[in-house]
Design a protein around this motif. Structure first.
Motif, PDB file in Angstrom:
ATOM      1  N   PHE A  82       0.847  -1.197   0.000  1.00 25.87           N
ATOM      2  CA  PHE A  82       0.000   0.000   0.000  1.00 25.87           C
ATOM      3  C   PHE A  82       0.883   1.247   0.000  1.00 25.87           C
ATOM      4  O   PHE A  82       2.039   1.219   0.429  1.00 25.87           O
ATOM      5  CB  PHE A  82      -0.917   0.017   1.232  1.00 25.87           C
ATOM      6  CG  PHE A  82      -0.186   0.047   2.549  1.00 25.87           C
ATOM      7  CD1 PHE A  82       0.175   1.267   3.131  1.00 25.87           C
ATOM      8  CD2 PHE A  82       0.150  -1.120   3.214  1.00 25.87           C
ATOM      9  CE1 PHE A  82       0.845   1.300   4.335  1.00 25.87           C
ATOM     10  CE2 PHE A  82       0.824  -1.086   4.425  1.00 25.87           C
ATOM     11  CZ  PHE A  82       1.175   0.126   4.993  1.00 25.87           C
ATOM     12  N   SER A  83       0.307   2.312  -0.521  1.00 25.54           N
ATOM     13  CA  SER A  83       0.933   3.630  -0.386  1.00 25.54           C
ATOM     14  C   SER A  83       0.338   4.296   0.848  1.00 25.54           C
ATOM     15  O   SER A  83      -0.888   4.340   1.024  1.00 25.54           O
ATOM     16  CB  SER A  83       0.663   4.486  -1.631  1.00 25.54           C
ATOM     17  OG  SER A  83       1.276   3.917  -2.762  1.00 25.54           O
ATOM     18  N   SER A  84       1.186   4.830   1.686  1.00 26.19           N
ATOM     19  CA  SER A  84       0.737   5.351   2.987  1.00 26.19           C
ATOM     20  C   SER A  84      -0.320   6.429   2.827  1.00 26.19           C
ATOM     21  O   SER A  84      -1.341   6.433   3.535  1.00 26.19           O
ATOM     22  CB  SER A  84       1.931   5.899   3.770  1.00 26.19           C
ATOM     23  OG  SER A  84       2.836   4.877   4.060  1.00 26.19           O
ATOM     24  N   LYS A 120       0.697  -0.641  20.045  1.00 27.01           N
ATOM     25  CA  LYS A 120       1.568   0.547  20.081  1.00 27.01           C
ATOM     26  C   LYS A 120       2.231   0.694  21.446  1.00 27.01           C
ATOM     27  O   LYS A 120       3.401   1.060  21.542  1.00 27.01           O
ATOM     28  CB  LYS A 120       0.761   1.802  19.750  1.00 27.01           C
ATOM     29  CG  LYS A 120       0.407   1.953  18.281  1.00 27.01           C
ATOM     30  CD  LYS A 120      -0.084   3.357  17.962  1.00 27.01           C
ATOM     31  CE  LYS A 120      -1.373   3.683  18.690  1.00 27.01           C
ATOM     32  NZ  LYS A 120      -1.854   5.050  18.354  1.00 27.01           N
ATOM     33  N   THR A 121       1.470   0.399  22.504  1.00 27.05           N
ATOM     34  CA  THR A 121       2.026   0.506  23.856  1.00 27.05           C
ATOM     35  C   THR A 121       3.142  -0.517  24.077  1.00 27.05           C
ATOM     36  O   THR A 121       4.178  -0.211  24.681  1.00 27.05           O
ATOM     37  CB  THR A 121       0.916   0.297  24.904  1.00 27.05           C
ATOM     38  OG1 THR A 121      -0.107   1.266  24.700  1.00 27.05           O
ATOM     39  CG2 THR A 121       1.464   0.423  26.317  1.00 27.05           C
ATOM     40  N   GLU A 122       2.926  -1.720  23.574  1.00 28.43           N
ATOM     41  CA  GLU A 122       3.906  -2.799  23.761  1.00 28.43           C
ATOM     42  C   GLU A 122       5.082  -2.679  22.803  1.00 28.43           C
ATOM     43  O   GLU A 122       6.128  -3.313  23.030  1.00 28.43           O
ATOM     44  CB  GLU A 122       3.223  -4.149  23.564  1.00 28.43           C
ATOM     45  CG  GLU A 122       2.191  -4.479  24.636  1.00 28.43           C
ATOM     46  CD  GLU A 122       1.430  -5.753  24.332  1.00 28.43           C
ATOM     47  OE1 GLU A 122       1.571  -6.258  23.184  1.00 28.43           O
ATOM     48  OE2 GLU A 122       0.697  -6.232  25.212  1.00 28.43           O
ATOM     49  N   ASN A 123       4.951  -1.895  21.750  1.00 25.64           N
ATOM     50  CA  ASN A 123       6.008  -1.771  20.738  1.00 25.64           C
ATOM     51  C   ASN A 123       6.321  -0.302  20.470  1.00 25.64           C
ATOM     52  O   ASN A 123       6.053   0.226  19.375  1.00 25.64           O
ATOM     53  CB  ASN A 123       5.583  -2.467  19.438  1.00 25.64           C
ATOM     54  CG  ASN A 123       5.371  -3.955  19.612  1.00 25.64           C
ATOM     55  OD1 ASN A 123       6.308  -4.741  19.558  1.00 25.64           O
ATOM     56  ND2 ASN A 123       4.113  -4.341  19.836  1.00 25.64           N
ATOM     57  N   LYS A 127       7.848   2.251  16.940  1.00 23.00           N
ATOM     58  CA  LYS A 127       7.526   1.778  15.600  1.00 23.00           C
ATOM     59  C   LYS A 127       7.288   2.971  14.669  1.00 23.00           C
ATOM     60  O   LYS A 127       6.785   4.009  15.074  1.00 23.00           O
ATOM     61  CB  LYS A 127       6.266   0.910  15.627  1.00 23.00           C
ATOM     62  CG  LYS A 127       6.450  -0.426  16.351  1.00 23.00           C
ATOM     63  CD  LYS A 127       7.402  -1.352  15.616  1.00 23.00           C
ATOM     64  CE  LYS A 127       7.491  -2.709  16.275  1.00 23.00           C
ATOM     65  NZ  LYS A 127       8.435  -3.613  15.583  1.00 23.00           N
ATOM     66  N   SER A 128       7.664   2.784  13.399  1.00 20.08           N
ATOM     67  CA  SER A 128       7.519   3.861  12.414  1.00 20.08           C
ATOM     68  C   SER A 128       6.051   4.041  12.029  1.00 20.08           C
ATOM     69  O   SER A 128       5.200   3.175  12.295  1.00 20.08           O
ATOM     70  CB  SER A 128       8.338   3.548  11.168  1.00 20.08           C
ATOM     71  OG  SER A 128       7.789   2.429  10.482  1.00 20.08           O
ATOM     72  N   ASN A 186       0.808  -0.533   8.669  1.00 22.63           N
ATOM     73  CA  ASN A 186       0.870  -1.922   8.222  1.00 22.63           C
ATOM     74  C   ASN A 186       0.157  -2.858   9.201  1.00 22.63           C
ATOM     75  O   ASN A 186      -0.435  -3.875   8.793  1.00 22.63           O
ATOM     76  CB  ASN A 186       2.326  -2.366   8.047  1.00 22.63           C
ATOM     77  CG  ASN A 186       2.442  -3.691   7.303  1.00 22.63           C
ATOM     78  OD1 ASN A 186       1.787  -3.917   6.287  1.00 22.63           O
ATOM     79  ND2 ASN A 186       3.271  -4.581   7.828  1.00 22.63           N
ATOM     80  N   PHE A 187       0.194  -2.534  10.496  1.00 22.07           N
ATOM     81  CA  PHE A 187      -0.536  -3.322  11.484  1.00 22.07           C
ATOM     82  C   PHE A 187      -2.024  -3.355  11.130  1.00 22.07           C
ATOM     83  O   PHE A 187      -2.666  -4.408  11.175  1.00 22.07           O
ATOM     84  CB  PHE A 187      -0.337  -2.719  12.882  1.00 22.07           C
ATOM     85  CG  PHE A 187      -1.078  -3.446  13.965  1.00 22.07           C
ATOM     86  CD1 PHE A 187      -0.474  -4.493  14.656  1.00 22.07           C
ATOM     87  CD2 PHE A 187      -2.386  -3.107  14.305  1.00 22.07           C
ATOM     88  CE1 PHE A 187      -1.154  -5.174  15.659  1.00 22.07           C
ATOM     89  CE2 PHE A 187      -3.074  -3.786  15.301  1.00 22.07           C
ATOM     90  CZ  PHE A 187      -2.452  -4.818  15.980  1.00 22.07           C
TER      91      PHE A 187
END
Length: 572
Positions: A510-512, A537-540, A543-544, A550-551
């Motif tokens: 995908f394109s962002s 997000k809290t656990e990682n 991340k970019s 992508n998640f």
């Protein structure tokens, strides 16, 4: 098409050559051409013997099978109908380990002309592959096996494709392997012996033995090979004043046997492991690399004679129990695989050893292992020969294979796995398998980047089955091969050998700036997705932005359904 040939007496190499080249004083091994000439001459002299030519090997030579039977019948089906026990001896899978090549020539001569040995043929048929890896046998030299004490010249381990053929019986990359599988499936051996020379520890014994791991066989066959066949072989060797030991694979990583020995596990990539899938009683004999070549050949010959004696003595029991094991196999509800050594179960065996110690290395400056042959001992050491399956699945009614994978069908067909063609389009509920985790070796192993430690999840799905696709019905006679090949978590599966790597790559992305709006809308409309996203997000942290999008993308309807989905399906 199998071609049967008879050739007249070879003037250049009379039968006396066998005695010249085999003996206590000789450090020479037979060349490939000498071996084949010896068998051709025996064929021409004795009606009980036949040299049969089968398919080609990778170097273009034909693979031969030498058959000895009192019946003078050389049709394998007829011989099985007569309840003859088929003993199959394979030589030269590693031509740098030539002991069995020379010992088998001597054995064949004795079985045909010595009245004492001829009596042993009443209940059995002896099949001998003179040299399997012909390519390697023709690459003759003096020095490739630095650990080995003679002979003066010998072949090379790999074939002309630089493959170790004793790792090729699942993936079948070699034409040689395919030709041997054809012979094996034609003759359907009851007992199989593969001749080798060991590597590893130093010890007084001239020869050791690997028996098919009994736990992974059907109960009837496993109990028989562990409690009757194997002990009787050890007894016969002791009676020949040639005491034998189980294959020396030390539990300790330093190669010293004192801490105990672990039974060798031959998975289906190995020829003996491949044969055991059909409850053939399979063995690997390993003469000891540091013993002089004539001593090794003598011990190999003694053990081959012991196999002939035992197969004749127990022929009816071998045939009956193997048939019973094959029937038991068809009743299995579960497929057990990925066998591990059970270190909680052991017994003690007597072991003759050399005292091992460490001393400074003159080369590296570190400490090196040293066996002192002047200091021998005999003591009891632990032996671990029980294994357990670390994984199992319930056996499906069918494997479904889309016709795009006709190459997989060809591989299965080589091992006579039965399959059906679908005759009309339909929808069906299947169990789909998704690869969730796997590891891969850092460098190629036998021409493949082998996967291991494979983890999966399954999901029931409705898919379209097309006319012309394939179904593998279970149970069937060759079901263990099909299960080993098509269960992706199994360590010798087609998946682990890399046949389905294209499904490990994502094809669409995908394109962002485009997916940003879709992602925002998804979070508004799906509270579960939003909660999962916030937790992730809290656990990682760190991340970019792309990884965050992508998640959501991977959990959206836009994400491709085939990514990491194993393309073979199970139908229950």
């Amino acid at each position: 098409m199998t071609k049967i040939i008879k050739i007249g007496i070879w003037a250049l190499f009379p039968l006396t050559t066998i005695n010249i080249m085999y003996g206590q004083e000789s450090n020479k091994s037979l060349t490939y051409n000498e071996v084949i000439q010896q068998y051709h001459e025996l064929d021409s002299l004795y009606g009980e013997a036949k040299m049969i030519t089968y398919g080609r090997t990778d170097c273009g030579e034909y693979l031969h099978l030498f058959v000895i039977t009192q019946t003078k019948i050389f049709n394998p089906k007829n011989l099985h109908d007569l309840k003859k026990c088929v003993l199959f001896i394979n030589n030269g899978i590693h031509p740098g380990e030539p002991d069995g090549i020379d010992a088998s020539v001597k054995l064949a001569k004795e079985l045909l002309e010595n009245p004492i040995y001829k009596k042993l043929l009443e209940n059995i048929v002896v099949c001998i592959i003179p040299v399997f890896n012909i390519d390697g046998a023709l690459q003759r030299g003096c020095c490739s096996r630095v650990n080995q004490n003679g002979p003066e010249e010998y072949g090379f381990r790999a074939n002309s494709k630089n493959l170790d053929l004793n790792r090729d019986f699942m993936k079948i990359d070699s034409r040689s392997t395919l030709s041997l599988i054809n012979i094996i499936k034609t003759w359907d051996p009851d007992v199989f012996v593969d001749t080798h020379v060991s590597d590893g520890a130093d010890y007084p014994y001239s020869i050791s033995l690997i028996s098919t791991q009994h736990n992974k066989m059907e109960a009837t066959a496993g109990e028989f090979i562990r409690n009757i066949l194997t002990p009787k072989l050890f007894k016969k060797m002791k009676e020949k004043n040639d005491e034998m030991i189980p294959y020396v694979e030390p539990v300790a990583k330093n190669e010293i046997p004192d801490s105990g020995l672990q039974a060798f596990l031959e998975t289906p990539r190995f020829l003996s492991g491949y044969l055991s899938l059909n409850n053939c009683f399979s063995f690997i004999l390993e003469s000891h690399m540091l013993k002089p070549f004539p001593v090794r050949v003598k011990s190999t010959h003694n053990l081959l004679v012991s196999f002939v004696e035992l197969c004749d003595e127990l022929s009816e029991k071998i045939i009956t129990l193997r048939a019973k094991a094959n029937s038991e196999m068809l009743l299995n509800k579960y497929f057990r695989f990925n066998w591990k050594c059970n270190y909680s179960k052991m017994e003690y065996i007597d072991f003759n050893g050399y005292e091992a110690t460490f001393k400074p290395s003159e080369v590296t400056g570190g400490m090196r292992l040293y066996y002192d042959r002047t200091k021998t001992y005999r003591k009891k050491i632990p032996y671990f020969d029980h294994f357990y399956p670390s994984d199992s699945i319930s056996i499906p009614k069918y494997f479904y294979i889309p016709q795009a994978f006709d190459g997989i069908i060809k591989l299965l067909d080589h091992s006579q796995v039965k399959f059906l063609r679908v005759n009309m389009d339909s929808l069906s509920t299947v169990k789909a398998t998704y690869i969730t985790e796997y590891k891969t070796v850092d460098s190629p192993y036998e021409g493949h980047y082998l996967h291991y430690d494979v983890k999966t999840r399954t999901q029931n799905r409705i898919i379209k089955i097309n006319k012309g696709d394939y179904l593998i019905p279970l149970p069937q006679e060759n079901m263990k091969y099909a299960l080993e090949a098509l269960t992706p978590m199994s360590e010798d599966s087609y998946f682990c050998w890399g046949f389905f790597d294209s499904f490990l790559q994502q094809k669409e992305w995908f394109s962002s700036y485009v997916f940003e709006d879709i992602a925002a809308e998804s979070l508004k409309n799906d509270s579960i997705l939003k909660n999962d996203f916030e937790k992730w997000k809290t656990e990682n942290p760190g991340k970019s932005d792309y990884e965050k999008l992508n998640f959501i993308y991977q959990r959206s309807p836009n994400f491709e359904k085939t990514y990491m989905r194993y393309p073979i399906f199970s139908i229950y």
